[in-house]
Every structure is written in C-alpha cells, then in structure tokens.
Design an enzyme around this catalytic site. Structure first.
Site, PDB file in Angstrom:
ATOM      1  CG  LEU A  37       6.008  41.075  -3.716  1.00 57.01           C
ATOM      2  CD1 LEU A  37       5.641  39.613  -3.935  1.00 57.01           C
ATOM      3  CD2 LEU A  37       5.138  41.676  -2.621  1.00 57.01           C
ATOM      4  CG  ASP A  38      10.101  45.158   0.790  1.00 54.23           C
ATOM      5  OD1 ASP A  38      10.672  45.730  -0.162  1.00 54.23           O
ATOM      6  OD2 ASP A  38       9.365  45.755   1.604  1.00 54.23           O
ATOM      7  N   PRO A  39      12.227  41.247   0.258  1.00 51.07           N
ATOM      8  CG  PRO A  39      14.565  41.295   0.316  1.00 51.07           C
ATOM      9  CD  PRO A  39      13.360  42.199   0.263  1.00 51.07           C
ATOM     10  CB  ILE A  40      10.323  40.401   4.799  1.00 48.10           C
ATOM     11  CG1 ILE A  40       9.775  39.722   6.054  1.00 48.10           C
ATOM     12  CG2 ILE A  40       9.417  41.541   4.377  1.00 48.10           C
ATOM     13  CD1 ILE A  40       9.681  40.653   7.250  1.00 48.10           C
ATOM     14  CB  ALA A  41       6.853  40.386   0.758  1.00 49.56           C
TER      15      ALA A  41
END
Length: 287
Positions: A37-41
């Site tokens: 999962l990307d940091p933004i997610a």
C-alpha cells in the site's frame, strides 16, 4: 511462531516500514507483506510471519477491494495527491457523464501502470527511472475490474468517491488517471483505503498503534490457513501426509473438485496443494 497478522495501515508510512516494526515487536526471524500500500493509502495489510511467508504468492494473487477518492481538474506525475501537478483542466465535472464513463472500466480491461510504480524496465524499477526524470514507457497489462461503483459525486469540489474490486496487478492510481482522461478533465487519486483482500476484511484488522503498544502482541497472530477462506480442504491420514511432506503426489478418492486445496494431517494444517484428476500435489508446505 508462524502465522499471519492483519494490520490497518495508517497514512504516511510505507508498507515496508510497517513490516519492520511488526518484525521487531514480535522478534520474528522473517516477515513480509502480501501486497504493498502506498504511503498515502490506509487499510488492510496482511503480514506473514516466519514460515507463513512461504504462502505469500497465494495472497498476492487475490482480488482487492478499495474505496477511493478522485480529484478531477488536474493530473500529477505520480497519479496521486503526493505528486507534482503536470496538467490542469478548466472543464466541469458532470456526474451523469461520469456514470456513463465508468461502464468502460468494468470487466476485463487493459491498464498501463503508473510511471511511479514497482514495475521493472530492463531490470530497474520504474519509479527509480521516473525520479531521475527519465521517460518511463510501460506496456499495458490485462486486469479485471470485478465491480466499480460511484459512491458520491461533488461537481463543486470536482471530486468523486468510488468503491472497486480489482484483480491482482491493477492500480487504483491508473484507474483514477484513466477515468479523468476519458472525461477530458484529468484526474488523480486523492485518497485510498483498502477494505478487503479476497474475503478478508479490514474490520478484522488491528491498528498499527494498538498492536505496537500491546503487551501481548502474539495474540493478534492468526493461523495462516484461517485466511484461505474460499479454498476447500483435504484431510489426510499420517501415511498420506508423510508422502506429501516428502514432496510426492498421492491419489485422492471421492473428490470431484480440481484446484488449490488446504491440506491437513487430521486437524493439523501442513500446506497448500493442487488437486487435479484425483491426484494431489504439494505446492507450499508449512513444515
């Protein structure tokens, strides 16, 4: 201690950082997640511990369910809110047109991964090239969007929220970008939350903060076989299980099913196998 941990990942941290903190807390020899999962997610992250890491391939291939928000009127280099704006558009967001456009993104589609992704180009990660300002050309891949639902549409804010179930290999960032392109007003992913991996829900997960502050973190570690919820099971006697543990195939009677199965020696989970034509072959073993 071998098993799986369901973490509700917070925003602003990488999946790798979550794994490292979990590994340190449990004093585990090995640990790994089953899909980044990307940091933004935020949302569901499955972390496999010790011998359970052998089963990562089966989780990686599972469909995922996401709730996400798209901001229309601009495009970014990363296809999400963390990137640099590279294009802006003056057009309005028409909710009726958006509903029509979504029909083109359901079912089997071709999708080009974002330039800032982990896809490899001649042995190098795409994001490594993109960060250096080099042109990234990735080939479109075939994915399946099992469902795509418009939850809300706000023309004033030029935002819309969606719920989607996507096959392995699909990028929500690319979906957001492509929907914006199709509308002619651009778009990027503003927020993302992973709700499910196959039949495993984020509602079953523990927050990273709660896990790290626990005096008994082992209580959150689940037997890995309990997460294979749509795979049928085969129970073997000691002799049959011994053959499987030696890597040998065995004949199984009275099973019409073909495909992946959970293998048990009596009530003890020993691994994942494949049943085909009445023959059971081991794929990954826990012991």
């Amino acid at each position: 201690m071998d098993g799986a941990l369901l973490i509700d990942k917070p925003k602003g941290i990488t999946s790798t950082e979550v794994v490292e903190r979990v590994k340190e807390k449990l004093k585990a020899r090995k640990a790994g997640h089953t899909g980044t999962l990307d940091p933004i997610a935020t949302g569901l992250l499955i972390i496999l511990i010790n011998k359970a890491t052998r089963f990562s391939q089966f989780f990686i291939g599972m469909p995922k369910t996401y709730r996400f928000t798209v901001k229309f009127g601009a495009e970014t280099d990363t296809y999400d809110a963390q990137g640099k704006v590279v294009e802006t558009y003056e057009g309005e967001l028409n909710c009726d047109k958006l509903k029509e456009v979504l029909n083109e993104f359901r079912g089997e589609i071709l999708q080009t991964p974002p330039p800032f992704s982990a896809k490899k180009i001649k042995g190098r990660r795409a994001y490594e090239l993109a960060r250096k300002g080099k042109k990234v050309e990735l080939k479109p891949v075939k994915i399946t969007v099992y469902s795509l639902e418009l939850l809300s549409c706000n023309p004033r804010e030029k935002e819309a929220e969606f719920l989607a179930e996507i096959s392995s290999g699909g990028y929500v960032r690319s979906l957001a970008y492509d929907i914006g392109k199709k509308l002619g007003i651009g778009g990027y992913m503003k927020e993302l939350r992973r709700l499910k991996i196959d039949e495993i829900s984020v509602e079953e997960a523990v927050s990273l903060e709660e896990f790290l502050s626990s005096e008994n973190p082992e209580e959150y570690v689940l037997p890995v076989d309990t997460l294979f919820r749509v795979i049928p099971e085969v129970r073997l006697n000691t002799f049959e299980a011994g053959k499987i543990l030696q890597g040998k195939r065995i004949l199984i009677k009275n099973y019409d099913y073909e495909g992946l199965v959970k293998i048990y020696e009596d009530s003890k989970f020993i691994g994942i196998g494949e049943l085909k034509g009445g023959v059971l072959s081991p794929k990954r073993l826990l012991v």
